[in-house]
Design a protein around this motif. Structure first.
Motif, PDB file in Angstrom:
ATOM      1  N   GLU A 173      -1.157  27.409  12.356  1.00 41.37           N
ATOM      2  CA  GLU A 173       0.141  26.728  12.261  1.00 41.37           C
ATOM      3  C   GLU A 173       0.900  27.186  11.006  1.00 41.37           C
ATOM      4  O   GLU A 173       2.115  27.423  11.043  1.00 41.37           O
ATOM      5  CB  GLU A 173      -0.081  25.199  12.241  1.00 41.37           C
ATOM      6  N   ARG A 176       2.424  30.505  11.589  1.00 37.25           N
ATOM      7  CA  ARG A 176       3.630  30.404  12.415  1.00 37.25           C
ATOM      8  C   ARG A 176       4.813  29.889  11.589  1.00 37.25           C
ATOM      9  O   ARG A 176       5.935  30.348  11.746  1.00 37.25           O
ATOM     10  CB  ARG A 176       3.366  29.508  13.626  1.00 37.25           C
ATOM     11  N   GLN A 177       4.520  28.960  10.701  1.00 40.42           N
ATOM     12  CA  GLN A 177       5.615  28.428   9.853  1.00 40.42           C
ATOM     13  C   GLN A 177       6.151  29.509   8.921  1.00 40.42           C
ATOM     14  O   GLN A 177       7.340  29.599   8.664  1.00 40.42           O
ATOM     15  CB  GLN A 177       5.107  27.248   9.016  1.00 40.42           C
TER      16      GLN A 177
END
Ligand code: SF4
Length: 281
Positions: A173, A176-177
């Motif tokens: 995550e 992805r950020q």
């Protein structure tokens, strides 16, 4: 300039990759861009720079390609994101530019690094240029995020002496950020290179509050150490030299308030890689 050359308005040679370049390739018709990508006979380069000592072993000539599919929040060259911000250059022109430095690079145990942007956005041009460098007896390095590396055949990897592989984060995550994309293709490329015993220099951009999660860094270190082909790790401290580009391009920049990492944090990060048995600088 030889007959058939298309290198025009903007000089290919830049003092540094931090020069803002916008739209030198805008007038190239879309069909020609597609043909260039399909054949690799023409590429789109932000610039050539010389004298780099941080993009591979020895002193390097670096060609910075235009085009990147990632959107890293700390990218210091967002003008390389679109292909139209690159100068259209034929493979013959690019090879001729490189040939000028051949003897100097050999004397200084240096070489040629293809960086970006993301060079594998122009995979065929990248392979042709790296192959031309190898044919001149020049050491070659590819600086990549690895996302499109599955498009490279094993034979094409032979044109690359060293891969400078960027791993931006371990946690899916968080990755992805930071980048807008998935980390798995990068890790798959690292494993593929390991299976071939193909040398990697791992690059990790250290941004306080963004990529400095301790557990993440230890996971990357453990992964890299397990590979067995990571010759060194370069911890790259975040800086604000690209900030003005975001503003000039009208992009939303979220790191105005972020300072470069303190020396102690850089040293702790290097220590985490060293604790896993890697050389880190
Ligand atoms: S992969 Fe590199 S060029 Fe692409 S957005 Fe990230 S830092 Fe910028």
């Amino acid at each position: 300039m030889a007959k058939g050359d298309i290198l025009t308005q903007t000089a290919l040679q830049a003092k540094s990759p931090f020069e803002l370049r916008v739209n030198p390739g805008k007038t190239v018709p879309e069909a020609d861009v597609r043909t260039a990508l399909a054949t690799g006979d023409m590429g789109f380069l932000h610039s050539f720079t010389t004298g780099s000592t941080v993009d591979g072993p020895g002193v390097r000539v670096v060609a910075w390609t235009a085009g990147c599919m990632w959107r890293c929040v700390y990218c210091h060259n967002p003008d390389t994101w679109t292909m139209s911000n690159g100068i259209p250059v034929t493979i013959a022109e690019a090879a001729r530019e490189l040939r000028k430095y051949r003897h100097g690079l050999q004397v200084m145990s240096g070489g040629f690094t293809l960086s970006g942007g993301e060079p594998l956005m122009q995979r065929r041009f990248a392979v042709k240029l790296l192959t031309a460098a190898k044919d001149m007896g020049i050491h070659t390095a590819l600086d990549t995020n690895g996302y499109y590396a599955d498009r490279l055949g094993d034979g094409e990897l032979d044109a690359i002496d060293l891969v400078l592989l960027d791993i931006k984060a371990w946690d899916r995550e968080r990755h992805r950020q930071i980048t807008g994309m998935d980390v798995e293709p990068t890790l798959a490329f690292a494993r593929r290179l390991a299976a071939r015993k193909h040398p990697i220099w791992l690059r990790f951009v250290l941004v306080p509050g963004v990529s400095d999660n301790r557990e993440d860094i230890e996971q990357i270190a453990a992964f890299a150490a397990d590979l067995g082909n990571v010759e060194r790790v370069d911890v790259l401290p975040f800086h604000q030299m690209g900030q003005y580009k975001w503003k000039r391009l009208g992009l939303e920049y979220t790191l105005d308030a972020v300072a470069p990492p303190a020396n102690a944090l850089v040293e702790q990060t290097c220590a985490a890689f060293r604790a896993a048995g890697l050389k880190a600088y």
